[in-house]
Scaffold this motif. Structure first.
Motif, PDB file in Angstrom:
ATOM      1  N   PHE A  64       2.804 -10.159 -10.177  1.00 59.77           N
ATOM      2  CA  PHE A  64       1.874  -9.430 -11.035  1.00 59.77           C
ATOM      3  C   PHE A  64       1.864  -7.930 -10.716  1.00 59.77           C
ATOM      4  N   ALA A  65       1.941  -7.579  -9.444  1.00 62.64           N
ATOM      5  CA  ALA A  65       1.883  -6.165  -9.056  1.00 62.64           C
ATOM      6  C   ALA A  65       3.070  -5.393  -9.643  1.00 62.64           C
ATOM      7  N   ASN A  66       4.249  -5.989  -9.618  1.00 62.57           N
ATOM      8  CA  ASN A  66       5.423  -5.307 -10.179  1.00 62.57           C
ATOM      9  C   ASN A  66       5.272  -5.097 -11.688  1.00 62.57           C
ATOM     10  N   VAL A  67       4.798  -6.103 -12.379  1.00 66.40           N
ATOM     11  CA  VAL A  67       4.602  -5.983 -13.828  1.00 66.40           C
ATOM     12  C   VAL A  67       3.540  -4.925 -14.136  1.00 66.40           C
ATOM     13  N   TYR A  68       2.493  -4.895 -13.330  1.00 63.34           N
ATOM     14  CA  TYR A  68       1.421  -3.915 -13.525  1.00 63.34           C
ATOM     15  C   TYR A  68       1.946  -2.488 -13.375  1.00 63.34           C
ATOM     16  N   ILE A  88       5.056  -1.424 -13.597  1.00 61.06           N
ATOM     17  CA  ILE A  88       6.022  -1.134 -14.668  1.00 61.06           C
ATOM     18  C   ILE A  88       5.263  -0.783 -15.951  1.00 61.06           C
ATOM     19  N   PHE A  89       4.193  -1.517 -16.223  1.00 62.56           N
ATOM     20  CA  PHE A  89       3.366  -1.213 -17.395  1.00 62.56           C
ATOM     21  C   PHE A  89       2.759   0.192 -17.305  1.00 62.56           C
ATOM     22  N   LEU A  90       2.253   0.568 -16.114  1.00 65.48           N
ATOM     23  CA  LEU A  90       1.700   1.912 -15.944  1.00 65.48           C
ATOM     24  C   LEU A  90       2.773   2.989 -16.109  1.00 65.48           C
ATOM     25  N   GLY A  91       3.958   2.746 -15.596  1.00 66.24           N
ATOM     26  CA  GLY A  91       5.057   3.699 -15.753  1.00 66.24           C
ATOM     27  C   GLY A  91       5.459   3.840 -17.207  1.00 66.24           C
ATOM     28  N   ILE A  96       9.145   6.234 -10.104  1.00 63.35           N
ATOM     29  CA  ILE A  96       9.827   6.283  -8.803  1.00 63.35           C
ATOM     30  C   ILE A  96       9.274   5.246  -7.821  1.00 63.35           C
ATOM     31  N   PRO A  97       7.951   5.088  -7.659  1.00 62.41           N
ATOM     32  CA  PRO A  97       7.465   4.096  -6.679  1.00 62.41           C
ATOM     33  C   PRO A  97       7.889   2.661  -7.006  1.00 62.41           C
TER      34      PRO A  97
END
Length: 154
Positions: free
Chosen positions: A90-94, A96-99, A117-118
């Motif tokens: 979930f953290a990775n998807v979150y 990516i969504f913010l980026g 970048i992060p």
């Protein structure tokens, strides 16, 4: 009629000692005919002849290998499978969504390139870690598969 005195005469062909050479079924029946004269032909007419499986011509069969394989990835499947696994977090998807949201001109807070970048860094480090672990699994599997073992044959 079966009488006890006729038993050795009837059981004679079956009680002989035979060599353990591998012979074809035709060669075995020919040897039986030579040993018993015409009696083997008469017996073969009245009964079903069952030959052991080792007398038949053995075919070359390809069996699946008996190897241990615990690695997850192949050379071609590493990137798709690894991305699939990482996108289940979930953290990775979150992030990516913010980026991606930062690329929208109305919503962006700072430069869009800096926002990704992060997540790229975290996913890259995770991919390198997964690749390292998979290579160690592959090396361990190779050691296990190349060990000497005892094979029992009938």
């Amino acid at each position: 009629m079966l009488r006890i005195e006729n038993l050795p005469k009837l059981a004679g062909p079956f009680l002989q000692t035979v060599s353990m050479e591998r012979k074809s079924p035709a060669a075995m029946s020919q040897q039986l005919e030579l040993d018993q004269g015409g009696m083997a032909k008469d017996l073969a007419k009245n009964r079903k002849v069952v030959m052991p499986s080792w007398t038949e011509v053995e075919e070359i069969k390809s069996y699946s290998r008996n190897n241990v394989r615990t690695n997850k990835y192949t050379f071609l499947s590493f990137i798709p499978k690894n991305l699939f696994e990482q996108l289940h977090r979930f953290a990775n998807v979150y992030f990516i969504f913010l980026g991606a949201l930062n690329f929208v001109p109305i919503v962006n807070a700072f430069q869009p390139e800096i926002s990704i970048i992060p997540i790229i860094f975290v996913m890259s480090v995770t991919a390198v870690k997964d690749l390292w672990e998979d290579q160690r699994r592959r090396k361990s599997d190779k050691q296990v598969n190349n060990r000497l073992c005892d094979v029992f044959d009938r």
